[in-house]
Write an enzyme that holds these catalytic residues in place. Structure first.
Site, mmCIF file in Angstrom:
data_model
loop_
_atom_site.group_PDB
_atom_site.id
_atom_site.type_symbol
_atom_site.label_atom_id
_atom_site.label_comp_id
_atom_site.label_asym_id
_atom_site.label_seq_id
_atom_site.Cartn_x
_atom_site.Cartn_y
_atom_site.Cartn_z
ATOM 1 N N TYR A 38 0.735 -1.125 -0.165
ATOM 2 C CA TYR A 38 0.071 -0.034 0.054
ATOM 3 C C TYR A 38 0.806 1.377 0.073
ATOM 4 O O TYR A 38 1.836 1.227 -0.864
ATOM 5 C CB TYR A 38 -0.948 0.005 1.224
ATOM 6 N N LYS A 93 -20.463 -19.625 -12.034
ATOM 7 C CA LYS A 93 -19.562 -19.550 -12.954
ATOM 8 C C LYS A 93 -18.430 -18.987 -12.449
ATOM 9 O O LYS A 93 -17.278 -19.617 -13.234
ATOM 10 C CB LYS A 93 -20.276 -18.300 -14.127
ATOM 11 N N ASP A 136 -26.524 -15.198 -19.131
ATOM 12 C CA ASP A 136 -28.041 -15.139 -18.787
ATOM 13 C C ASP A 136 -28.676 -14.086 -19.043
ATOM 14 O O ASP A 136 -29.461 -13.516 -18.576
ATOM 15 C CB ASP A 136 -28.104 -15.676 -17.395
ATOM 16 N N ALA A 197 -29.082 -19.118 -26.993
ATOM 17 C CA ALA A 197 -28.553 -20.438 -27.122
ATOM 18 C C ALA A 197 -28.923 -20.942 -28.651
ATOM 19 O O ALA A 197 -28.064 -21.722 -29.379
ATOM 20 C CB ALA A 197 -28.831 -21.404 -26.003
ATOM 21 N N ASN A 317 -22.100 -25.409 -21.304
ATOM 22 C CA ASN A 317 -21.052 -24.619 -21.593
ATOM 23 C C ASN A 317 -19.995 -24.596 -20.606
ATOM 24 O O ASN A 317 -18.780 -23.959 -20.750
ATOM 25 C CB ASN A 317 -21.570 -23.314 -21.947
HETATM 26 N N1 LIG Z 1 -26.826 -26.544 -21.471
HETATM 27 C C1 LIG Z 1 -26.237 -25.519 -21.660
HETATM 28 O O1 LIG Z 1 -25.024 -25.301 -21.762
HETATM 29 C C2 LIG Z 1 -27.096 -24.355 -21.735
HETATM 30 C C3 LIG Z 1 -28.565 -24.410 -21.566
HETATM 31 N N2 LIG Z 1 -29.103 -23.164 -22.010
HETATM 32 C C4 LIG Z 1 -30.661 -23.456 -21.841
HETATM 33 O O2 LIG Z 1 -31.376 -22.846 -22.796
HETATM 34 C C5 LIG Z 1 -32.615 -22.601 -22.560
HETATM 35 C C6 LIG Z 1 -32.603 -21.124 -23.388
HETATM 36 O O3 LIG Z 1 -31.468 -20.249 -22.589
HETATM 37 P P1 LIG Z 1 -31.386 -18.812 -23.393
HETATM 38 O O4 LIG Z 1 -31.073 -19.285 -25.110
HETATM 39 O O5 LIG Z 1 -30.086 -18.333 -22.950
HETATM 40 O O6 LIG Z 1 -32.566 -18.031 -23.403
HETATM 41 P P2 LIG Z 1 -33.450 -16.991 -24.251
HETATM 42 O O7 LIG Z 1 -34.653 -16.315 -23.337
HETATM 43 O O8 LIG Z 1 -32.671 -16.269 -25.024
HETATM 44 O O9 LIG Z 1 -34.179 -17.904 -25.340
HETATM 45 C C7 LIG Z 1 -35.275 -18.895 -24.670
HETATM 46 C C8 LIG Z 1 -35.898 -19.217 -26.009
HETATM 47 O O10 LIG Z 1 -36.917 -20.566 -25.641
HETATM 48 C C9 LIG Z 1 -37.905 -20.256 -26.104
HETATM 49 N N3 LIG Z 1 -38.900 -21.217 -25.576
HETATM 50 C C10 LIG Z 1 -39.210 -20.983 -24.114
HETATM 51 N N4 LIG Z 1 -40.403 -21.685 -23.605
HETATM 52 C C11 LIG Z 1 -40.726 -22.310 -24.741
HETATM 53 C C12 LIG Z 1 -41.755 -23.128 -25.139
HETATM 54 N N5 LIG Z 1 -42.596 -23.657 -24.135
HETATM 55 N N6 LIG Z 1 -41.997 -23.787 -26.376
HETATM 56 C C13 LIG Z 1 -41.012 -23.424 -27.216
HETATM 57 N N7 LIG Z 1 -39.979 -22.468 -27.128
HETATM 58 C C14 LIG Z 1 -39.956 -22.099 -25.924
HETATM 59 C C15 LIG Z 1 -38.392 -18.997 -26.198
HETATM 60 O O11 LIG Z 1 -39.375 -18.560 -27.121
HETATM 61 P P3 LIG Z 1 -39.829 -17.060 -27.448
HETATM 62 O O12 LIG Z 1 -38.692 -16.563 -28.420
HETATM 63 O O13 LIG Z 1 -41.060 -17.281 -28.018
HETATM 64 O O14 LIG Z 1 -39.872 -16.333 -26.154
HETATM 65 C C16 LIG Z 1 -37.046 -18.396 -26.611
HETATM 66 O O15 LIG Z 1 -36.846 -18.529 -28.062
HETATM 67 C C17 LIG Z 1 -32.620 -22.412 -20.902
HETATM 68 O O16 LIG Z 1 -33.287 -23.444 -20.581
HETATM 69 C C18 LIG Z 1 -31.084 -22.530 -20.520
HETATM 70 O O17 LIG Z 1 -30.833 -23.215 -19.328
HETATM 71 C C19 LIG Z 1 -28.625 -22.049 -22.297
HETATM 72 C C20 LIG Z 1 -27.237 -21.709 -22.488
HETATM 73 C C21 LIG Z 1 -26.721 -22.915 -22.250
HETATM 74 C C1 LIG Z 2 -25.631 -23.558 -18.521
HETATM 75 C C2 LIG Z 2 -26.299 -22.408 -18.660
HETATM 76 O O1 LIG Z 2 -25.405 -21.383 -18.874
HETATM 77 C C3 LIG Z 2 -27.643 -22.200 -18.586
HETATM 78 O O2 LIG Z 2 -28.353 -22.983 -18.608
HETATM 79 O O3 LIG Z 2 -28.107 -20.818 -18.751
HETATM 80 MG MG LIG Z 3 -26.380 -19.550 -18.933
#
Ligand SMILES: NC(=O)C1=CN([C@@H]2O[C@H](COP(=O)(O)OP(=O)(O)OC[C@H]3O[C@@H](n4cnc5c(N)ncnc54)[C@H](OP(=O)(O)O)[C@@H]3O)[C@@H](O)[C@H]2O)C=CC1
Ligand SMILES: CC(=O)C(=O)O
Ligand SMILES: [Mg+2]
Length: 413
Positions: A38, A93, A136, A197, A317
């Site tokens: 410091y 994370k 997120d 995603a 991821n």
């Molecule tokens: N395994 C992994 O590493 C990861 C998993 N994920 C998962 O992916 C999912 C989405 O995350 P993310 O892309 O960041 O979120 P977003 O909010 O960017 O996108 C969510 C999408 O899911 C659609 N959706 C939600 N509910 C439904 C349904 N009942 N039927 C059809 N489509 C639906 C939404 O539709 P609309 O556009 O009409 O609102 C939207 O297009 C989460 O569950 C998350 O946990 C995400 C990142 C990493």
């Molecule tokens: C794994 C992750 O980043 C998610 O589900 O949003």
């Molecule tokens: Mg995430």
């Protein structure tokens, strides 16, 4: 035995609230130590950095620190629950950055009214860090936010839910299709979800050989098609000229289902309609689009992966972000470009084909793991990931001209 919910809450509460802390790396016991750490000693690196901004990497922790930044608008698949509710995930994370790649990480939860306000907040603090991992943040705002921050920041900015997820999905998918004897160029693909995603996963699968017209994407309103007038510019890229409207319509004969949407949207009946030897990535967290036991009860010729740690084939991821940032930081990359992402895909997937070290078996509780239907992708605690993936990423950064440093000696093997 406590139920799982209570175990998870206790894990986050004890021995002290949260999952991460800060530790000192230099002595701070004596007056001499404090006079170096410091006043007056700290003035010396201040003067050095004021004269030569790059000296910040020599005298501070900037170069090994990544900020995990969210607004809590798409917390896993739990939805828009706000920044404070996102904090356990962001601390998670940070835990993974430290555990798997020895990268220090802070979580930052931003409250904002407009995209511009979020971008300004992050851009104004970005120089404190070696990299920014956006997390997120829901679509479509996430696309605009990431683009604006990449333009404004001198350090790598990476939206994990887009690119981390896409990289791991592509790595797992190439391996799964190989095991199932399918060619990605011929694969009929259904993508449930059309957000951060989904869009990134499908774009990366296309650059790995998938055909855009063979992909059907669905959002909450059903199949994305050319006669819809409610599509944003990102969804429009996946609009099919088709009369198919529902999941039932498009899952019939599909080779691949990628779920990045929400829980329990794919039923056993849907699974039965898929082509032979199908691949199902039900990646919604914490609850997948279909539980593996339900899918496997419907038919036994499939490969199924989820985003969870408690089933085989974790497509998450976590297999990417610690390691892609390790490689990027180690060569002081200005950005994370497509060449680095592709290098990451192949470095991850190749490890799954090699013999699994005993320590991975001990950590995962498996007796044996061999490349095949229940082991398409390495486990996150595989110690080979850090060196191998980071090396491939660092090399790609150097070769593509975005590195600020030469390839470190540790990656020259
Ligand atoms: N395994 C992994 O590493 C990861 C998993 N994920 C998962 O992916 C999912 C989405 O995350 P993310 O892309 O960041 O979120 P977003 O909010 O960017 O996108 C969510 C999408 O899911 C659609 N959706 C939600 N509910 C439904 C349904 N009942 N039927 C059809 N489509 C639906 C939404 O539709 P609309 O556009 O009409 O609102 C939207 O297009 C989460 O569950 C998350 O946990 C995400 C990142 C990493
Ligand atoms: C794994 C992750 O980043 C998610 O589900 O949003
Ligand atoms: Mg995430």
């Amino acid at each position: 035995m406590k139920d799982f919910r209570q175990q998870a809450l206790d894990y986050h509460q004890f021995p002290s609230p949260g999952k991460i802390g800060i530790e000192l790396t230099t002595p701070a016991e004596t007056s001499q130590d404090l006079s170096l750490a410091y006043s007056p000693g700290v003035a010396e690196p201040v003067r050095e950095i004021a004269e030569n901004p790059d000296a910040v990497y020599q005298y501070t922790g900037k170069g090994n620190t990544v900020a995990v930044i969210t607004n809590g608008t798409a917390i896993l698949g739990l939805g828009n629950l706000g920044g404070m509710a996102a904090k356990p995930v962001m601390e998670g994370k940070a835990l993974l950055f430290k555990r798997f790649a020895d990268i220090n990480s802070f979580d930052i939860e931003v409250k904002h009214k407009t995209v511009e306000e979020f971008v300004n907040t992050v851009a104004n603090i970005a120089d404190s860090f070696g990299g920014i991992n956006l997390e997120d943040i829901k679509a479509p705002e996430c696309f605009e936010i990431e683009k604006a921050l990449i333009e404004r920041c001198k350090i790598p900015v990476f939206h994990d839910d887009q690119h981390g997820t896409a990289i791991v999905t592509a790595a797992g998918m190439i391996n799964a299709l190989e095991i199932q004897g399918k060619d990605i160029k011929q694969a009929n693909i259904v993508c449930m979800g059309a957000g951060a995603a989904a869009i990134a996963c499908m774009e990366l699968l296309i650059s790995c050989g998938a055909q855009r017209e063979k992909i059907y994407m669905l959002d909450t309103k059903g199949v994305i098609h050319t006669r819809r007038d409610d599509l944003n510019e990102y969804k429009k890229l996946f609009a099919n000229n088709t009369d198919k409207r529902t999941l039932e319509d498009v899952i019939d004969g599909a080779d691949v289902f990628v779920g990045v949407s929400g829980p329990d949207l794919l039923t056993a009946e849907h699974v039965k309609l898929m082509a032979e030897n199908p691949v199902i990535f039900a990646c919604s967290n914490p609850d997948p689009e279909i539980k593996p036991e339900v899918a496997l009860a419907a038919r036994n010729d499939l490969i199924i992966a989820t985003g969870r740690s408690d089933y085989p084939n974790q497509v998450n991821n976590v297999l990417c972000f610690p390691f892609i940032f390790r490689g990027a930081l180690d060569v002081r990359a200005r950005t994370i470009n497509d060449a680095m992402k592709v290098a990451c895909v192949h470095a991850i997937r190749e490890i799954a084909k090699e013999e699994v070290p005993a320590e991975v078996l001990a950590a995962s509780g498996d007796v044996e793991l061999n490349f095949g239907k229940n082991y398409i992708i390495p486990k996150p605690m595989d110690p080979r990931l850090c060196h191998r993936v980071a090396k491939a990423v660092a090399r790609a950064a150097v070769d593509s001209g975005v590195a600020g440093l030469e390839l470190p000696e540790k990656y020259q093997d």
